[in-house]
Design a protein around this motif. Structure first.
Motif, mmCIF file in Angstrom:
data_model
loop_
_atom_site.group_PDB
_atom_site.id
_atom_site.type_symbol
_atom_site.label_atom_id
_atom_site.label_comp_id
_atom_site.label_asym_id
_atom_site.label_seq_id
_atom_site.Cartn_x
_atom_site.Cartn_y
_atom_site.Cartn_z
ATOM 1 N N GLU A 165 -43.688 9.907 -29.116
ATOM 2 C CA GLU A 165 -44.542 9.868 -30.249
ATOM 3 C C GLU A 165 -43.823 9.554 -31.381
ATOM 4 N N GLY A 166 -44.322 8.583 -32.339
ATOM 5 C CA GLY A 166 -43.921 8.020 -33.391
ATOM 6 C C GLY A 166 -42.729 7.419 -33.372
ATOM 7 N N GLN A 167 -42.636 6.591 -32.012
ATOM 8 C CA GLN A 167 -41.624 5.471 -31.971
ATOM 9 C C GLN A 167 -42.208 4.238 -31.578
ATOM 10 N N GLU A 168 -43.522 4.038 -31.853
ATOM 11 C CA GLU A 168 -44.353 2.656 -31.444
ATOM 12 C C GLU A 168 -43.520 1.400 -32.285
ATOM 13 N N ASP A 169 -43.240 1.712 -33.633
ATOM 14 C CA ASP A 169 -42.278 0.648 -34.232
ATOM 15 C C ASP A 169 -41.142 0.387 -33.733
ATOM 16 N N GLY A 170 -40.515 1.401 -33.342
ATOM 17 C CA GLY A 170 -39.148 1.483 -32.980
ATOM 18 C C GLY A 170 -39.154 0.525 -31.438
ATOM 19 N N GLY A 224 -54.389 7.971 -25.800
ATOM 20 C CA GLY A 224 -53.822 7.575 -27.020
ATOM 21 C C GLY A 224 -52.381 7.272 -26.749
ATOM 22 N N SER A 225 -51.535 7.877 -25.761
ATOM 23 C CA SER A 225 -50.316 7.711 -25.661
ATOM 24 C C SER A 225 -49.877 6.043 -25.173
ATOM 25 N N MET A 226 -48.471 6.015 -25.690
ATOM 26 C CA MET A 226 -48.201 4.411 -25.550
ATOM 27 C C MET A 226 -47.121 4.387 -24.347
ATOM 28 N N TYR A 272 -31.886 1.780 -27.609
ATOM 29 C CA TYR A 272 -32.844 1.582 -28.047
ATOM 30 C C TYR A 272 -33.933 2.407 -26.723
ATOM 31 N N SER A 273 -33.505 2.303 -25.656
ATOM 32 C CA SER A 273 -34.118 2.969 -24.668
ATOM 33 C C SER A 273 -34.165 4.475 -24.733
ATOM 34 N N ARG A 274 -32.873 4.865 -25.040
ATOM 35 C CA ARG A 274 -32.769 6.505 -25.333
ATOM 36 C C ARG A 274 -33.450 6.896 -26.546
ATOM 37 N N GLN A 275 -33.674 5.860 -27.712
ATOM 38 C CA GLN A 275 -34.400 6.477 -28.745
ATOM 39 C C GLN A 275 -35.826 6.400 -28.852
ATOM 40 N N VAL A 276 -36.387 5.365 -27.987
ATOM 41 C CA VAL A 276 -37.925 5.103 -28.091
ATOM 42 C C VAL A 276 -38.576 5.770 -26.712
ATOM 43 N N LYS A 277 -37.992 5.658 -25.615
ATOM 44 C CA LYS A 277 -38.820 6.117 -24.607
ATOM 45 C C LYS A 277 -38.178 7.637 -24.022
ATOM 46 N N GLU A 278 -39.085 8.151 -23.384
ATOM 47 C CA GLU A 278 -38.876 9.303 -22.652
ATOM 48 C C GLU A 278 -37.935 9.144 -21.606
ATOM 49 N N PRO A 279 -37.135 10.173 -21.255
ATOM 50 C CA PRO A 279 -35.913 9.951 -20.410
ATOM 51 C C PRO A 279 -36.535 9.817 -18.793
ATOM 52 N N GLY A 280 -36.192 8.454 -18.273
ATOM 53 C CA GLY A 280 -36.541 8.487 -16.895
ATOM 54 C C GLY A 280 -37.564 7.440 -16.825
#
Length: 165
Positions: free
Chosen positions: A41-46, A83-85, A112-120
């Motif tokens: 959440e909040g990482q769509e721009d990321g 609403g989740s991306m 970027y993967s670690r910052q933007v998406k949930e782990p796994g």
């Protein structure tokens, strides 16, 4: 009628998940994978920035795939009803090294993967792959070697080539 908002759960596979069995239509030595993960959440721009970096550094990313034995990779974004991306990643891979974080593009990609998406990742089960034989042969060769197949000297040359006789 239920007034609750829909909710899409995220159930990543364990890190030691060996992957689903491949259907008969996927040649031996290749893995067809469709994976998904929720974007934080909040990482769509990321996420947009991450993809932009991959576009800007496309040639550098392309140079990394022979070692990974990545025949192809594609990334998609999807917004669920709640609403989740989500990020979806489609790949066809041979037995390569995977993402090499020693390479600058690999380190950037992993950060970027670690910052933007949930782990796994959730792993969808492959059921069927349909590929014309001439492409399939090239895919199998690249997946095994990380190199394009050698050109067949018996193939006719390009009639627009000035050397064509």
């Amino acid at each position: 009628m239920d007034s609750q908002q829909p909710y899409t759960p995220f159930r990543p596979e364990p890190r030691d998940f060996p992957g689903h069995p491949m259907p008969f239509s996927v040649p031996e030595g290749l893995r067809l994978e469709l994976s998904r993960s929720r974007i934080r959440e909040g990482q769509e721009d990321g996420f947009d920035e991450w993809i932009q970096v991959l576009h800007e550094r496309y040639d550098e990313a392309l140079e990394s795939i022979p070692a990974e034995r990545a025949v192809f990779e594609a990334t998609f974004r999807h917004r669920e009803a709640d609403g989740s991306m989500w990020i979806y990643h489609l790949s066809l891979m041979g037995p390569g090294t995977g993402l090499d974080e020693q390479l600058p593009i690999g380190a950037t990609h992993a950060a970027y993967s670690r910052q933007v998406k949930e782990p796994g990742w959730e792993e969808l089960e492959p059921m069927f792959m349909l590929t014309p034989e001439h492409l399939l042969d090239a895919m199998v060769h690249f997946g095994a070697t990380g190199q394009p197949p050698p050109k067949d000297p018996a193939e006719p040359s390009d009639p627009t080539d000035p050397a064509h006789t």
